[in-house]
Design an enzyme around this catalytic site. Sequence first.
Site, PDB file in Angstrom:
ATOM      1  N   HIS A   1       0.844  -1.201   0.000  1.00 60.95           N
ATOM      2  CA  HIS A   1       0.000   0.000   0.000  1.00 60.95           C
ATOM      3  C   HIS A   1       0.872   1.241   0.000  1.00 60.95           C
ATOM      4  O   HIS A   1       2.085   1.164   0.161  1.00 60.95           O
ATOM      5  CB  HIS A   1      -1.005  -0.016   1.154  1.00 60.95           C
ATOM      6  CG  HIS A   1      -0.404   0.130   2.521  1.00 60.95           C
ATOM      7  ND1 HIS A   1       0.416  -0.811   3.088  1.00 60.95           N
ATOM      8  CD2 HIS A   1      -0.521   1.115   3.448  1.00 60.95           C
ATOM      9  CE1 HIS A   1       0.764  -0.414   4.310  1.00 60.95           C
ATOM     10  NE2 HIS A   1       0.221   0.756   4.550  1.00 60.95           N
TER      11      HIS A   1
ATOM     12  N   HIS B   1       1.377   3.948   1.852  1.00 57.96           N
ATOM     13  CA  HIS B   1       1.906   4.734   2.977  1.00 57.96           C
ATOM     14  C   HIS B   1       3.433   4.839   2.934  1.00 57.96           C
ATOM     15  O   HIS B   1       4.136   3.898   2.588  1.00 57.96           O
ATOM     16  CB  HIS B   1       1.448   4.142   4.319  1.00 57.96           C
ATOM     17  CG  HIS B   1       0.016   4.445   4.633  1.00 57.96           C
ATOM     18  ND1 HIS B   1      -0.727   3.742   5.542  1.00 57.96           N
ATOM     19  CD2 HIS B   1      -0.818   5.411   4.137  1.00 57.96           C
ATOM     20  CE1 HIS B   1      -1.950   4.254   5.608  1.00 57.96           C
ATOM     21  NE2 HIS B   1      -2.027   5.263   4.753  1.00 57.96           N
TER      22      HIS B   1
ATOM     23  N   ASP C   1       5.741   4.879   5.133  1.00 57.79           N
ATOM     24  CA  ASP C   1       6.587   3.942   5.897  1.00 57.79           C
ATOM     25  C   ASP C   1       6.675   2.570   5.222  1.00 57.79           C
ATOM     26  O   ASP C   1       7.364   1.681   5.714  1.00 57.79           O
ATOM     27  CB  ASP C   1       6.109   3.824   7.355  1.00 57.79           C
ATOM     28  CG  ASP C   1       4.720   3.213   7.490  1.00 57.79           C
ATOM     29  OD1 ASP C   1       3.814   3.624   6.739  1.00 57.79           O
ATOM     30  OD2 ASP C   1       4.545   2.327   8.347  1.00 57.79           O
ATOM     31  N   HIS C   2       6.012   2.419   4.061  1.00 58.53           N
ATOM     32  CA  HIS C   2       6.101   1.162   3.298  1.00 58.53           C
ATOM     33  C   HIS C   2       6.724   1.355   1.915  1.00 58.53           C
ATOM     34  O   HIS C   2       7.221   0.401   1.329  1.00 58.53           O
ATOM     35  CB  HIS C   2       4.708   0.521   3.168  1.00 58.53           C
ATOM     36  CG  HIS C   2       4.150   0.121   4.506  1.00 58.53           C
ATOM     37  ND1 HIS C   2       4.064  -1.179   4.915  1.00 58.53           N
ATOM     38  CD2 HIS C   2       3.718   0.878   5.549  1.00 58.53           C
ATOM     39  CE1 HIS C   2       3.584  -1.218   6.163  1.00 58.53           C
ATOM     40  NE2 HIS C   2       3.358   0.021   6.560  1.00 58.53           N
TER      41      HIS C   2
ATOM     42  N   HIS D   1      -7.622  -0.424   5.337  1.00 60.21           N
ATOM     43  CA  HIS D   1      -6.559   0.436   5.884  1.00 60.21           C
ATOM     44  C   HIS D   1      -6.286   1.556   4.883  1.00 60.21           C
ATOM     45  O   HIS D   1      -6.303   2.735   5.218  1.00 60.21           O
ATOM     46  CB  HIS D   1      -5.315  -0.407   6.148  1.00 60.21           C
ATOM     47  CG  HIS D   1      -4.130   0.368   6.633  1.00 60.21           C
ATOM     48  ND1 HIS D   1      -4.079   0.959   7.881  1.00 60.21           N
ATOM     49  CD2 HIS D   1      -2.933   0.638   6.047  1.00 60.21           C
ATOM     50  CE1 HIS D   1      -2.909   1.562   8.028  1.00 60.21           C
ATOM     51  NE2 HIS D   1      -2.200   1.388   6.928  1.00 60.21           N
TER      52      HIS D   1
ATOM     53  N   ASP E   1      -0.267  -3.620   6.332  1.00 63.53           N
ATOM     54  CA  ASP E   1      -0.881  -3.062   7.540  1.00 63.53           C
ATOM     55  C   ASP E   1      -2.348  -3.458   7.686  1.00 63.53           C
ATOM     56  O   ASP E   1      -3.136  -2.726   8.289  1.00 63.53           O
ATOM     57  CB  ASP E   1      -0.808  -1.518   7.515  1.00 63.53           C
ATOM     58  CG  ASP E   1       0.582  -1.007   7.854  1.00 63.53           C
ATOM     59  OD1 ASP E   1       1.473  -1.822   8.166  1.00 63.53           O
ATOM     60  OD2 ASP E   1       0.764   0.227   7.801  1.00 63.53           O
TER      61      ASP E   1
ATOM     62  N   HIS F   1       4.480  -4.469  10.775  1.00 61.58           N
ATOM     63  CA  HIS F   1       4.952  -3.810  12.004  1.00 61.58           C
ATOM     64  C   HIS F   1       5.095  -4.794  13.165  1.00 61.58           C
ATOM     65  O   HIS F   1       4.374  -5.787  13.239  1.00 61.58           O
ATOM     66  CB  HIS F   1       3.968  -2.719  12.458  1.00 61.58           C
ATOM     67  CG  HIS F   1       3.911  -1.526  11.560  1.00 61.58           C
ATOM     68  ND1 HIS F   1       4.672  -0.395  11.774  1.00 61.58           N
ATOM     69  CD2 HIS F   1       3.187  -1.278  10.443  1.00 61.58           C
ATOM     70  CE1 HIS F   1       4.418   0.504  10.826  1.00 61.58           C
ATOM     71  NE2 HIS F   1       3.510  -0.011   9.998  1.00 61.58           N
TER      72      HIS F   1
HETATM   73 FE    FE Z   1       2.663   1.007   8.257  1.00 67.51          FE
HETATM   74 ZN    ZN Z   2      -0.031   1.810   6.502  1.00 61.78          ZN
END
Ligand code: FE
Ligand code: ZN
Length: 272
Positions: free
Chosen positions: A66, A68, A70-71, A124, A145, A183
């Site tokens: 996805h 985001h 942080d990915h 998400h 996530d 995570h």
């Molecule tokens: Fe994340």
């Molecule tokens: Zn995420």
Amino acid sequence: MNKTHQQLDFAQPTTGISAISAFSDNYIWLVSNGSQALVVDPGQAEPVLQVLKQQQLSLTTILLTHHHQDHVGGATELVAQTGAKVWGPASEVLPVCDVALSEGDTFEDATLQLKLSVLDIPGHTSGHIAFFGTFGTTPILFCGDTLFAAGCGRVFEGTPAQMEASLAKLAALPTDSRVYCGHEYTLSNMRWAFEVEPNNVALQRWQEHASEQRRLNQPTLPSSIELELACNPFLRVRQPSIVRAATNWAQRELTTPVEVFAALREWKNNFR
Ligand code: FE
Ligand code: ZN
């Protein structure tokens, strides 16, 4: 060690799949055969480049679940440094993507012994995908996530109904599938799961195991679908004990699994 019939098998780490830590609690999953490598959700490039150098691996593929940051945050830099090809969700805006994927599409890499198919799991984010398949003969799931050990992602873009359906889709995968989440949230998820189901013996045993793993500074992942079915409140929305707990917390009648899910998600959002 005594093993009772009640005791679940904890998922063993898979040789050839390892975690690269990023930020404070992200995992970038590395699949390698000793010379070539693939990573899932590289939120940062630096820790990946370090491992590639240390282990003398050439990165051929990046999979994204996805959009985001942080990915995906490290993807552009990794492509620039390695020429890796990027596969990601078709309906999300990504910094880089060569192959746009949606439900039913497949990714195969004979060199890495990987055969994966794509599942659409919105909630998400609205275009979130998962990769399910086999590494050698081991069933594996990369779920970003959406599903966490004993928890799930927040519903940012989709609806509770979408998220509940996505989790139910993952819950229906083979029970021995190893679950690689984005995570390390396991212990804090478990603290909340105990509020919901204080008498869940499987959860108690798993928490002891996970606490020991964290004490040794090891990931608590992979999890397995079997463990999640036994312990994760978000996959147990049809269990009478869960329905009762969610109803008590919400102080209103909850008539459908989606309503139970939405109440649980709200409860977890408010849990400290
Ligand atoms: Fe994340
Ligand atoms: Zn995420």
